[in-house]
Design an enzyme around this catalytic site. Sequence first.
Site, PDB file in Angstrom:
ATOM      1  N   VAL A  58      39.380  51.186 -23.139  1.00 53.78           N
ATOM      2  CA  VAL A  58      38.895  52.511 -23.544  1.00 53.78           C
ATOM      3  C   VAL A  58      38.063  52.328 -24.802  1.00 53.78           C
ATOM      4  O   VAL A  58      38.511  51.732 -25.780  1.00 53.78           O
ATOM      5  CB  VAL A  58      40.067  53.482 -23.814  1.00 53.78           C
ATOM      6  CG1 VAL A  58      39.535  54.808 -24.362  1.00 53.78           C
ATOM      7  CG2 VAL A  58      40.858  53.730 -22.543  1.00 53.78           C
ATOM      8  N   ALA A  60      38.224  50.829 -30.114  1.00 52.34           N
ATOM      9  CA  ALA A  60      38.507  50.639 -28.690  1.00 52.34           C
ATOM     10  C   ALA A  60      39.915  50.087 -28.549  1.00 52.34           C
ATOM     11  O   ALA A  60      40.545  49.704 -29.546  1.00 52.34           O
ATOM     12  CB  ALA A  60      37.509  49.661 -28.083  1.00 52.34           C
ATOM     13  N   LYS A  61      40.415  50.068 -27.371  1.00 49.26           N
ATOM     14  CA  LYS A  61      41.696  49.415 -27.100  1.00 49.26           C
ATOM     15  C   LYS A  61      41.733  49.112 -25.610  1.00 49.26           C
ATOM     16  O   LYS A  61      41.028  49.763 -24.822  1.00 49.26           O
ATOM     17  CB  LYS A  61      42.862  50.348 -27.451  1.00 49.26           C
ATOM     18  CG  LYS A  61      44.156  49.626 -27.727  1.00 49.26           C
ATOM     19  CD  LYS A  61      44.179  49.133 -29.159  1.00 49.26           C
ATOM     20  CE  LYS A  61      45.444  48.412 -29.519  1.00 49.26           C
ATOM     21  NZ  LYS A  61      45.489  48.151 -30.965  1.00 49.26           N
ATOM     22  N   GLY A  62      42.575  48.166 -25.235  1.00 50.15           N
ATOM     23  CA  GLY A  62      42.662  47.868 -23.809  1.00 50.15           C
ATOM     24  C   GLY A  62      43.943  47.141 -23.510  1.00 50.15           C
ATOM     25  O   GLY A  62      44.786  46.946 -24.385  1.00 50.15           O
ATOM     26  N   ASP A 104      46.860  41.958 -29.454  1.00 44.44           N
ATOM     27  CA  ASP A 104      47.767  43.072 -29.744  1.00 44.44           C
ATOM     28  C   ASP A 104      49.109  42.679 -29.127  1.00 44.44           C
ATOM     29  O   ASP A 104      49.354  41.488 -28.912  1.00 44.44           O
ATOM     30  CB  ASP A 104      47.189  44.374 -29.154  1.00 44.44           C
ATOM     31  CG  ASP A 104      47.872  45.615 -29.719  1.00 44.44           C
ATOM     32  OD1 ASP A 104      47.660  45.920 -30.894  1.00 44.44           O
ATOM     33  OD2 ASP A 104      48.640  46.270 -28.989  1.00 44.44           O
TER      34      ASP A 104
END
Length: 412
Positions: free
Chosen positions: A59, A104-106, A145
């Site tokens: 995202v 962002a992150k995923g 992460d």
Amino acid sequence: MPTMNAFEATNLYFRRAAEIMSLGSRIETLLSTPLRMVKVAIPLEMDNGEVQTFIGYRVQHDNSRGPFKGGLRYHPHVDDEEVAALASLMTWKTAVVDIPFGGAKGGISVDPRTLSGAEIERLTRKFVDRIADVIGPNTDIPAPDVNTNAQVMAWIFDQYSKLRGHSPAVVTGKPVELYGSRGREAATGRGVIIATREVLKALGKSIEGSTMAIQGFGNVGTFAATVGVEMGAKVTAVSDITGAVRNKKGIDVEACIQHVRETGGVKDFPGAENFDGNEILYEDCDVLIPAALGGVINADNADKIRAPVVVEAANGPTTPVANDTLEAKGIVVVPDIYANAGGVTVSYFEWVQNLQQFRWEEINVNEHLEKRMVDSFDTLWRVKEKRGVSLRTAAFIIAIGRVGRARVLRGI
Ligand code: NAD
């Protein structure tokens, strides 16, 4: 009362700040809606020959201030909503410490403990194939992460480079031997302690001789403890999944880390007394540092917190209801989007080194981190005082202001 999830909590903090800033609903919607949400299927041939399909996410929340930036987590709870909340948190975090990135992150919805190393590698490489069109050194730069590490980042670098040519700057948190940055591993914990030192100073206190209780003794917790002691603090209690230990005279942090290496946890560390791990949050100390999980300080226990200062090393350790209870009690909370931003800050330095093709010494990394954390704190404290708001609301006001201005200057 049902507990708020990370998405709702972030939005609540965002809306509180937006209201004080009189943003207006159109800008508010613009800044709270992710620019792109990618969801991919990753069919994987398992070691036993069976095929399983996993779902991967990326995202991209906002890139007004620079390329998207944010971690990848491998966890069964990963879904659209969680990733979207964490992506927006990254937008605010990079803005608070003023590094030229968006948010962002995923991740992949998977329990990596059920996979072999070879399966994790294949899964990672296939995920890169699926998202290669939307990531890149100038587009979107992933990082580690939950349950991803330097090895996973090395595979991402390698796979992306196979597709697009040599590109170390496509991902950060790489091994130091493979374009990673010196000082990256310690960066989040070091930043947490710089934040602690600065808030104590602003309150007319000193980190020297102060006492700290740290929940979580992993990457962030151990480096926070080590750097805390370096700066003259006493770590009087630490906990992890195995339990908690305390010593009012100060725990020998190095020996405790060694004990964890040998036994797998802090429990039974000689030279300290065992106590119930759930009780660490209520320790009588100058600074409480939650450095484990989200939501640990909540409506059920906020009134029992005794430390006058809470520094949020974990992401989202305090629920909004608990946050208000702490504030009402006069407890100063240093918010996650500033307190744990040391990691992404040194990720930025890693990216800079990759683009410069020049490696910095650890001392340079630490000096730049120090300056970034101190300057950001000064701004944070100034806005808090001027507006008469909490440090968290001040952080959101600064971040939203910076992102909003960049978006408007570029043209909506
Ligand atoms: P880690 O996996 O290295 O360590 C987590 C620690 O928490 C371990 O010691 C574990 O035993 C402990 N823990 C787990 N459940 C617990 C419980 N119920 N009670 C007490 N302790 C418990 O993770 P980390 O990288 O140190 O990250 C910790 C937190 O900091 C997470 O919230 C993470 O999102 C956040 N964070 C990490 C970074 C980073 O650079 N690593 C950056 C920003 C934020």
